[in-house]
Design a protein around this motif. Structure first.
Motif, PDB file in Angstrom:
ATOM      1  N   VAL A 125      95.543  36.609  23.108  1.00 15.47           N
ATOM      2  CA  VAL A 125      96.355  36.876  24.293  1.00 15.47           C
ATOM      3  C   VAL A 125      95.876  35.736  25.381  1.00 15.47           C
ATOM      4  O   VAL A 125      96.548  34.955  25.928  1.00 15.47           O
ATOM      5  CB  VAL A 125      96.247  38.198  24.997  1.00 15.47           C
ATOM      6  CG1 VAL A 125      96.719  38.232  26.348  1.00 15.47           C
ATOM      7  CG2 VAL A 125      96.894  39.353  24.023  1.00 15.47           C
TER       8      VAL A 125
ATOM      9  N   ILE B  85     104.478  39.505  25.762  1.00 13.24           N
ATOM     10  CA  ILE B  85     103.103  39.533  25.542  1.00 13.24           C
ATOM     11  C   ILE B  85     102.587  40.902  26.538  1.00 13.24           C
ATOM     12  O   ILE B  85     101.771  41.695  26.267  1.00 13.24           O
ATOM     13  CB  ILE B  85     102.306  38.511  25.918  1.00 13.24           C
ATOM     14  CG1 ILE B  85     102.706  37.115  25.138  1.00 13.24           C
ATOM     15  CG2 ILE B  85     100.758  38.821  25.968  1.00 13.24           C
ATOM     16  CD1 ILE B  85     101.885  35.777  25.478  1.00 13.24           C
TER      17      ILE B  85
ATOM     18  N   VAL C   4      96.269  38.585  30.613  1.00 11.75           N
ATOM     19  CA  VAL C   4      97.295  37.609  30.857  1.00 11.75           C
ATOM     20  C   VAL C   4      97.407  37.078  32.331  1.00 11.75           C
ATOM     21  O   VAL C   4      97.407  35.921  32.305  1.00 11.75           O
ATOM     22  CB  VAL C   4      98.763  38.121  30.486  1.00 11.75           C
ATOM     23  CG1 VAL C   4      99.847  37.414  30.712  1.00 11.75           C
ATOM     24  CG2 VAL C   4      98.493  38.740  29.055  1.00 11.75           C
TER      25      VAL C   4
ATOM     26  N   PRO D  92      97.242  41.002  16.258  1.00 11.83           N
ATOM     27  CA  PRO D  92      98.326  40.749  17.316  1.00 11.83           C
ATOM     28  C   PRO D  92      99.467  41.456  16.733  1.00 11.83           C
ATOM     29  O   PRO D  92     100.077  41.259  15.751  1.00 11.83           O
ATOM     30  CB  PRO D  92      98.433  39.089  17.356  1.00 11.83           C
ATOM     31  CG  PRO D  92      97.158  38.489  16.786  1.00 11.83           C
ATOM     32  CD  PRO D  92      96.856  39.643  15.862  1.00 11.83           C
TER      33      PRO D  92
ATOM     34  N   GLU E 230     105.218  41.489  19.231  1.00 18.45           N
ATOM     35  CA  GLU E 230     105.551  41.059  20.510  1.00 18.45           C
ATOM     36  C   GLU E 230     104.677  39.817  20.970  1.00 18.45           C
ATOM     37  O   GLU E 230     105.126  38.919  21.579  1.00 18.45           O
ATOM     38  CB  GLU E 230     105.418  42.186  21.532  1.00 18.45           C
ATOM     39  CG  GLU E 230     106.326  43.470  21.326  1.00 18.45           C
ATOM     40  CD  GLU E 230     105.963  44.385  20.285  1.00 18.45           C
ATOM     41  OE1 GLU E 230     106.560  45.431  20.518  1.00 18.45           O
ATOM     42  OE2 GLU E 230     104.735  43.920  19.759  1.00 18.45           O
ATOM     43  N   ILE E 231     103.218  39.937  20.766  1.00 19.36           N
ATOM     44  CA  ILE E 231     102.431  38.753  21.103  1.00 19.36           C
ATOM     45  C   ILE E 231     102.655  37.517  20.469  1.00 19.36           C
ATOM     46  O   ILE E 231     102.478  36.624  20.844  1.00 19.36           O
ATOM     47  CB  ILE E 231     100.935  39.324  20.961  1.00 19.36           C
ATOM     48  CG1 ILE E 231     100.582  40.360  21.864  1.00 19.36           C
ATOM     49  CG2 ILE E 231      99.867  38.259  21.016  1.00 19.36           C
ATOM     50  CD1 ILE E 231      99.115  40.965  21.698  1.00 19.36           C
TER      51      ILE E 231
ATOM     52  N   GLY F  57     105.789  36.213  21.846  1.00 22.36           N
ATOM     53  CA  GLY F  57     105.544  35.416  22.963  1.00 22.36           C
ATOM     54  C   GLY F  57     104.682  34.130  22.807  1.00 22.36           C
ATOM     55  O   GLY F  57     104.964  33.283  23.461  1.00 22.36           O
ATOM     56  N   GLY F  58     103.838  34.152  22.004  1.00 19.07           N
ATOM     57  CA  GLY F  58     102.900  32.979  21.721  1.00 19.07           C
ATOM     58  C   GLY F  58     103.762  31.700  21.196  1.00 19.07           C
ATOM     59  O   GLY F  58     103.780  30.633  21.398  1.00 19.07           O
TER      60      GLY F  58
END
Length: 294
Positions: free
Chosen positions: A94, A136, A150, A260, A263-264, A267-268
């Motif tokens: 993250v 994220i 974040v 992870p 979603e992470i 998002g990444g």
């Protein structure tokens, strides 16, 4: 081996080392501030030795440059502290992804430093980054560790973007190793009065980890960048540098057993895609400007 291929391999090694810095936020049992102070000590010693062995002077050209170096060092100190803090409160994955919002933040800040306008494509990139952050962040509350991580990571990215813009405008006439050496030197007195008792009483293993972080994972890659750029274009360096969060996430999965969520990862992908797009667009714009001026 062809010099270009060798430089490209060295560049990937450099980016892998920088991507591995996040691991130390979990491996070293100290606060983010203590880790930053412990990182800066061996880093500036190694960088100054590299500069000296390269036949360069350690002195800066003017009093103004010393003032700029001081300011950049202070910004870098807060950036590094928030960088490690972000990962300690969330995860390496993250924190690394949050940091790489900085290319888009840079584009949004550039009009305050250069005579240019924000283009609609930059606004679109910013929206993509916001969408990535949305995936994220689990909940809009700083009481949640991931959300806090974040938020601090994006603030760290803002500081990094500011530092890069100021460096490019006022300090780019110095080599990367020399400029970074002065900035790490400034970090030491900035933080020395804030280190905790844990730093003073740390075990030998912790001290060796800090030495490894400051020398191999900080000073060495910054020294290697200068060598790589002798045979590679700046665009190539910037694009490969965008792989840093990928290496960081892979290291975290393999060495820290991080898992992870989808979603992470989604998002990444969005954040890094925006970073790559802005990197390519920036270099195309610079190339067009250079062609018009010739």
């Amino acid at each position: 081996m062809d010099p270009v291929k060798r430089s490209l391999i060295n560049l990937h090694i450099t980016v892998m080392l920088l991507g591995g810095t996040g691991l130390f936020s979990k491996l070293i049992p100290l606060s983010a501030l203590d880790i930053t102070f412990g990182r800066s000590l061996p880093a500036f010693i190694c960088l100054f030795l590299f500069v000296k062995l390269g036949g360069q002077s350690l002195r800066l050209n003017s009093a103004k440059d010393y003032a700029v170096g001081l300011g950049l060092g202070v910004i870098m100190a807060v950036h590094w502290v928030t960088y490690f803090f972000s990962m300690q409160y969330s995860s390496v994955s993250v924190g690394m992804i949050a940091l790489f919002t900085f290319p888009v933040i840079t584009v949004l800040l550039e009009p305050f430093f250069e005579k240019m306008r924000i283009q609609w494509q930059d606004i679109a990139s910013a929206c993509v980054v916001l969408l990535g952050i949305y995936f994220i962040v689990p909940t809009v509350s700083l009481e949640n560790d991931i959300t806090l991580g974040v938020a601090v990571g994006v603030f760290s990215a803002f500081l990094y973007a500011m530092r890069n813009l100021l460096h490019r405008k006022y300090f780019s006439h110095y080599s990367g190793a020399k400029a970074m050496g002065w900035q790490t030197l400034v970090i030491c007195p900035c933080l020395i009065f804030f280190v905790s008792d844990d730093f003073v009483q740390m075990e030998l293993h912790t001290g060796l980890m800090l030495l490894l972080l400051g020398s191999v994972f900080t000073a060495l890659p910054h020294a290697m960048v200068a060598a790589a750029l002798k045979h590679l274009r700046a665009k190539t360096f910037s694009l490969v540098a965008c792989m840093q969060p990928l290496y960081g996430v892979l290291f975290a999965i393999a060495l820290l057993n991080e898992s992870p969520s989808w979603e992470i990862l989604l998002g990444g992908i969005l954040v890094i895609s925006a970073a790559i797009y802005e990197t390519v667009k920036t270099h195309h714009s610079q190339k067009n400007v250079e062609q018009k001026s010739t």
